[in-house]
Design a protein around this motif. Sequence first.
Motif, PDB file in Angstrom:
ATOM      1  N   THR A 147       9.928  -7.559  -8.096  1.00  0.00           N
ATOM      2  CA  THR A 147       8.927  -7.147  -7.186  1.00  0.00           C
ATOM      3  C   THR A 147       9.824  -6.729  -5.776  1.00  0.00           C
ATOM      4  O   THR A 147      11.004  -6.936  -5.909  1.00  0.00           O
ATOM      5  CB  THR A 147       8.039  -8.333  -6.542  1.00  0.00           C
ATOM      6  OG1 THR A 147       9.255  -9.483  -6.105  1.00  0.00           O
ATOM      7  CG2 THR A 147       7.277  -9.069  -7.525  1.00  0.00           C
TER       8      THR A 147
ATOM      9  N   GLU B 205      -4.567  -6.139  -0.091  1.00  0.00           N
ATOM     10  CA  GLU B 205      -3.611  -7.284  -0.684  1.00  0.00           C
ATOM     11  C   GLU B 205      -3.699  -7.067  -2.266  1.00  0.00           C
ATOM     12  O   GLU B 205      -3.734  -8.099  -2.940  1.00  0.00           O
ATOM     13  CB  GLU B 205      -4.048  -9.061  -0.183  1.00  0.00           C
ATOM     14  CG  GLU B 205      -3.988  -9.047   1.044  1.00  0.00           C
ATOM     15  CD  GLU B 205      -2.338  -8.862   1.749  1.00  0.00           C
ATOM     16  OE1 GLU B 205      -1.644  -8.943   0.948  1.00  0.00           O
ATOM     17  OE2 GLU B 205      -2.440  -8.690   3.097  1.00  0.00           O
ATOM     18  N   ARG B 206      -3.814  -5.996  -2.644  1.00  0.00           N
ATOM     19  CA  ARG B 206      -3.760  -5.422  -4.098  1.00  0.00           C
ATOM     20  C   ARG B 206      -2.747  -5.753  -4.723  1.00  0.00           C
ATOM     21  O   ARG B 206      -1.691  -5.189  -4.482  1.00  0.00           O
ATOM     22  CB  ARG B 206      -4.574  -4.274  -4.142  1.00  0.00           C
ATOM     23  CG  ARG B 206      -4.795  -3.623  -5.584  1.00  0.00           C
ATOM     24  CD  ARG B 206      -5.776  -4.407  -6.436  1.00  0.00           C
ATOM     25  NE  ARG B 206      -5.770  -3.905  -7.643  1.00  0.00           N
ATOM     26  CZ  ARG B 206      -6.783  -3.047  -8.220  1.00  0.00           C
ATOM     27  NH1 ARG B 206      -7.477  -2.556  -7.281  1.00  0.00           N
ATOM     28  NH2 ARG B 206      -6.718  -2.709  -9.464  1.00  0.00           N
ATOM     29  N   TRP B 207      -2.783  -6.275  -5.918  1.00  0.00           N
ATOM     30  CA  TRP B 207      -1.666  -6.499  -6.953  1.00  0.00           C
ATOM     31  C   TRP B 207      -1.377  -5.396  -7.855  1.00  0.00           C
ATOM     32  O   TRP B 207      -2.536  -4.718  -8.426  1.00  0.00           O
ATOM     33  CB  TRP B 207      -1.622  -7.629  -7.688  1.00  0.00           C
ATOM     34  CG  TRP B 207      -0.542  -8.039  -8.571  1.00  0.00           C
ATOM     35  CD1 TRP B 207      -0.165  -7.752 -10.021  1.00  0.00           C
ATOM     36  CD2 TRP B 207       0.725  -8.772  -8.102  1.00  0.00           C
ATOM     37  NE1 TRP B 207       1.062  -8.093 -10.237  1.00  0.00           N
ATOM     38  CE2 TRP B 207       1.583  -8.855  -9.227  1.00  0.00           C
ATOM     39  CE3 TRP B 207       1.112  -9.325  -6.731  1.00  0.00           C
ATOM     40  CZ2 TRP B 207       3.005  -9.284  -9.120  1.00  0.00           C
ATOM     41  CZ3 TRP B 207       2.447  -9.974  -6.743  1.00  0.00           C
ATOM     42  CH2 TRP B 207       3.217  -9.866  -7.801  1.00  0.00           C
TER      43      TRP B 207
ATOM     44  N   SER C 192       0.957  -2.854 -10.488  1.00  0.00           N
ATOM     45  CA  SER C 192       2.241  -3.063 -11.691  1.00  0.00           C
ATOM     46  C   SER C 192       2.345  -1.770 -12.332  1.00  0.00           C
ATOM     47  O   SER C 192       1.328  -1.172 -12.763  1.00  0.00           O
ATOM     48  CB  SER C 192       1.890  -4.199 -12.338  1.00  0.00           C
ATOM     49  OG  SER C 192       2.798  -4.373 -13.448  1.00  0.00           O
TER      50      SER C 192
ATOM     51  N   GLU D 147       6.311  -4.400  -9.722  1.00  0.00           N
ATOM     52  CA  GLU D 147       4.855  -5.001  -9.335  1.00  0.00           C
ATOM     53  C   GLU D 147       5.061  -5.398  -7.977  1.00  0.00           C
ATOM     54  O   GLU D 147       6.009  -5.809  -7.230  1.00  0.00           O
ATOM     55  CB  GLU D 147       4.355  -6.001 -10.229  1.00  0.00           C
ATOM     56  CG  GLU D 147       5.515  -6.885 -10.407  1.00  0.00           C
ATOM     57  CD  GLU D 147       4.911  -8.010 -11.582  1.00  0.00           C
ATOM     58  OE1 GLU D 147       4.276  -7.305 -12.425  1.00  0.00           O
ATOM     59  OE2 GLU D 147       5.262  -9.274 -11.686  1.00  0.00           O
ATOM     60  N   GLY D 148       3.874  -5.746  -7.348  1.00  0.00           N
ATOM     61  CA  GLY D 148       3.847  -6.249  -5.922  1.00  0.00           C
ATOM     62  C   GLY D 148       2.399  -6.405  -5.394  1.00  0.00           C
ATOM     63  O   GLY D 148       1.434  -5.783  -6.099  1.00  0.00           O
ATOM     64  N   ARG D 149       2.140  -6.911  -4.196  1.00  0.00           N
ATOM     65  CA  ARG D 149       1.037  -6.887  -3.336  1.00  0.00           C
ATOM     66  C   ARG D 149       0.904  -6.010  -2.221  1.00  0.00           C
ATOM     67  O   ARG D 149       1.893  -6.249  -1.155  1.00  0.00           O
ATOM     68  CB  ARG D 149       0.686  -8.309  -3.282  1.00  0.00           C
ATOM     69  CG  ARG D 149      -0.741  -8.521  -2.934  1.00  0.00           C
ATOM     70  CD  ARG D 149      -1.045 -10.066  -2.449  1.00  0.00           C
ATOM     71  NE  ARG D 149      -0.470 -10.889  -3.519  1.00  0.00           N
ATOM     72  CZ  ARG D 149      -1.090 -11.408  -4.533  1.00  0.00           C
ATOM     73  NH1 ARG D 149      -2.319 -10.535  -4.851  1.00  0.00           N
ATOM     74  NH2 ARG D 149      -0.857 -12.073  -5.539  1.00  0.00           N
TER      75      ARG D 149
ATOM     76  N   TYR E 257       5.366   0.347  -4.407  1.00  0.00           N
ATOM     77  CA  TYR E 257       4.110   0.036  -4.495  1.00  0.00           C
ATOM     78  C   TYR E 257       3.361   1.489  -4.870  1.00  0.00           C
ATOM     79  O   TYR E 257       2.447   1.510  -5.420  1.00  0.00           O
ATOM     80  CB  TYR E 257       3.681  -0.336  -2.978  1.00  0.00           C
ATOM     81  CG  TYR E 257       4.005  -1.667  -2.576  1.00  0.00           C
ATOM     82  CD1 TYR E 257       4.042  -2.710  -3.376  1.00  0.00           C
ATOM     83  CD2 TYR E 257       4.093  -2.078  -1.364  1.00  0.00           C
ATOM     84  CE1 TYR E 257       4.528  -3.916  -3.070  1.00  0.00           C
ATOM     85  CE2 TYR E 257       4.633  -3.221  -0.910  1.00  0.00           C
ATOM     86  CZ  TYR E 257       4.795  -4.181  -1.627  1.00  0.00           C
ATOM     87  OH  TYR E 257       5.053  -5.693  -1.359  1.00  0.00           O
TER      88      TYR E 257
END
Length: 292
Positions: free
Chosen positions: A19, A125-127, A129, A144-146, A183
């Motif tokens: 991340t 705040e969408r994850w 990947s 990946e990340g939010r 992202y």
Amino acid sequence: MGQLGFDFGVQPRRLMKVTPARLATFDDCPRRYRLTYLDRPTPQRTGPWAHSTLGAVIHNALRALFELPAGSRTPARAAALVGEQWSDSGFADAAQAAGYRTLAKAWVADYVEHHDVTGEPLGLERWVSAPASGSDGPSTMIVEGRADRIDERDGELVIVDYKTGKRAPDEDEARGSQALALYAVAAARTLRKPCHRVELHHLPSGTVAAAEHTAESLRRQVARAEESANDVRAATDTLAAGGDPDALFPARTGRRCAWCDFRPSCPEGQRAAPAARSWELLAPLSRETHVE
């Protein structure tokens, strides 16, 4: 005759999940990375920081705002959501917290007043990947990340990241942000739409710093992330094999040691800088700010 193109004697290497936050932590200070993500039980940390509390409140308020019907996203409602999400954690006292609560309400109200908030984001705040590589070869990691917010404009995705720090960002900061680039790569894969534009929305100043990535600029950011990820993997694997944790994850000391979360557990950091008070990273309250 064996089958061409296959080597059944080689075990495929497991892709490492990374991340932006983890990579940034390792690049800033390998010791802090180990204390945050590897050591168990987690070593002693400092208490809450007021600037982190302020940022979290505003992020939560804006998320709650976009979950409302478009017609309800008014400046007054945005300000009220700050009050609903508020926490005094990390502030010097109740009076200081009240001053920043008033300021935060003004920031989000102004944001709603001067920006179009009627659109429906594809992600809050969408994850996201995606497998990725810094070269033309096979994927070497999963990024990946939010993301704070993902919009869709003219058939393309836009990454929106909220900022509440003292300094207003500029286009160079948006373009150089590894987090925003990763992202964008992950969102394009997750949501199956192209993504090149990234934006930093600075609530205190109302500034929007935007950049348009190309395929090449995104590839460079992924390659840079891949280098850090390889260093993390090598250090982590060697630690698991019995390596010296202090040698593999050295402290990278500097001024930031004053406000490091793991200062109580890091003698090198304690020697590097005096401890900051939990509210010192806040922007000063203006004289025009009146407590409600």
